[in-house]
Design a protein around this motif. Structure first.
Motif, mmCIF file in Angstrom:
data_model
loop_
_atom_site.group_PDB
_atom_site.id
_atom_site.type_symbol
_atom_site.label_atom_id
_atom_site.label_comp_id
_atom_site.label_asym_id
_atom_site.label_seq_id
_atom_site.Cartn_x
_atom_site.Cartn_y
_atom_site.Cartn_z
ATOM 1 N N UNK A 1 26.039 8.934 56.354
ATOM 2 C CA UNK A 1 25.451 7.658 55.851
ATOM 3 C C UNK A 1 26.167 7.328 54.641
ATOM 4 N N UNK A 2 26.024 8.280 53.610
ATOM 5 C CA UNK A 2 26.486 8.145 52.585
ATOM 6 C C UNK A 2 28.154 7.829 52.280
ATOM 7 N N UNK A 6 29.770 4.708 50.616
ATOM 8 C CA UNK A 6 30.928 4.868 49.681
ATOM 9 C C UNK A 6 32.201 3.950 50.115
ATOM 10 N N UNK A 7 32.442 3.794 51.339
ATOM 11 C CA UNK A 7 33.623 3.097 51.804
ATOM 12 C C UNK A 7 33.575 1.596 51.686
ATOM 13 N N UNK A 13 28.413 -3.183 48.611
ATOM 14 C CA UNK A 13 27.454 -2.092 48.048
ATOM 15 C C UNK A 13 26.545 -2.974 47.150
ATOM 16 N N UNK A 14 26.653 -3.772 46.430
ATOM 17 C CA UNK A 14 25.777 -4.628 45.652
ATOM 18 C C UNK A 14 24.649 -5.049 46.656
ATOM 19 N N UNK A 15 25.035 -5.996 47.463
ATOM 20 C CA UNK A 15 24.441 -6.728 48.625
ATOM 21 C C UNK A 15 23.477 -5.572 49.260
ATOM 22 N N UNK A 27 18.730 6.425 44.614
ATOM 23 C CA UNK A 27 19.333 7.467 45.517
ATOM 24 C C UNK A 27 20.637 7.008 45.666
ATOM 25 N N UNK A 28 20.944 5.704 46.014
ATOM 26 C CA UNK A 28 22.161 5.325 46.484
ATOM 27 C C UNK A 28 23.210 5.012 45.209
ATOM 28 N N UNK A 29 22.501 4.408 44.150
ATOM 29 C CA UNK A 29 23.238 3.892 42.896
ATOM 30 C C UNK A 29 23.978 5.412 42.344
#
Length: 193
Positions: A1-2, A6-7, A13-15, A27-29
């Motif tokens: 998932x991560x 990251x790709x 990523x922002x959206x 978590x994602x940030x």
């Protein structure tokens, strides 16, 4: 998932981050390296930027705020402030122990950067050279002093040209006083181009 996250491009990523519930954004940030987090924040609407910055841990937040001060298309805006540092008077043995401690925190370890106490860049040690040196040699004796570096104000097109001419994995970014500010990796420049 991560790996998928990251790709993605900084815009995607922002959206994605803004589409997540607020409790999941942290978590994602925090998966992002400081230079990548900076890119995501720059791609985010002005009114949302502060919220994303607030999700970062204190150490990363300070790095990201410093990177945000650079223009997006300057070398300083592309660089990572996390790089492998050594002192010139260390032995190779001590240098390895020191690099081991830094390994989790740095962007890449193709090169170690030799800095004086004022953070001025004195030389570069390719990892291969470090591995082939005897353990009691001083870093000063094996570092290369004929290195390529770039100014933090250099624009990204000129930086891309420098990468293609020199065939390097990373280029150190220095200020007018010769103090090292960070590195730009070939991956960073490929993403821009």
């Amino acid at each position: 998932k991560d790996d998928f996250f990251l790709a993605l491009s900084a815009r995607d990523q922002s959206d994605l981050l803004l589409a997540l519930p607020p409790n999941q954004r942290r978590i994602w940030m925090r998966l992002l390296a400081p230079d990548d987090a900076t890119d995501v924040i720059q791609e985010t609407r002005e009114e949302e930027r502060g919220n994303l910055v607030a999700l970062l841990d204190d150490y990363t937040r300070r790095e990201v705020l410093a990177l945000l001060a650079y223009a997006e298309d300057d070398a300083g805006g592309l660089m990572s402030p996390r790089f492998a540092r050594l002192r010139p008077d260390m032995t190779v043995d001590v240098a390895f122990a020191y690099l081991r401690r830094q390994a989790e925190q740095v962007e890449t370890i193709h090169y170690a950067y030799v800095l004086d106490s004022d953070q001025r860049l004195l030389g570069i040690v390719p990892l291969r050279r470090l591995m082939s040196a005897s353990k009691d040699q001083r870093v000063r004796a094996i570092m290369r002093t004929d290195f390529v570096s770039a100014s933090e104000e250099l624009d990204q097109e000129q930086l891309a040209k420098l990468f293609s001419e020199e065939h390097l994995f990373a280029i150190p970014i220095i200020d007018r006083e010769g103090r090292m500010k960070g590195i730009v990796t070939a991956d960073d420049i490929v993403n821009v181009v």
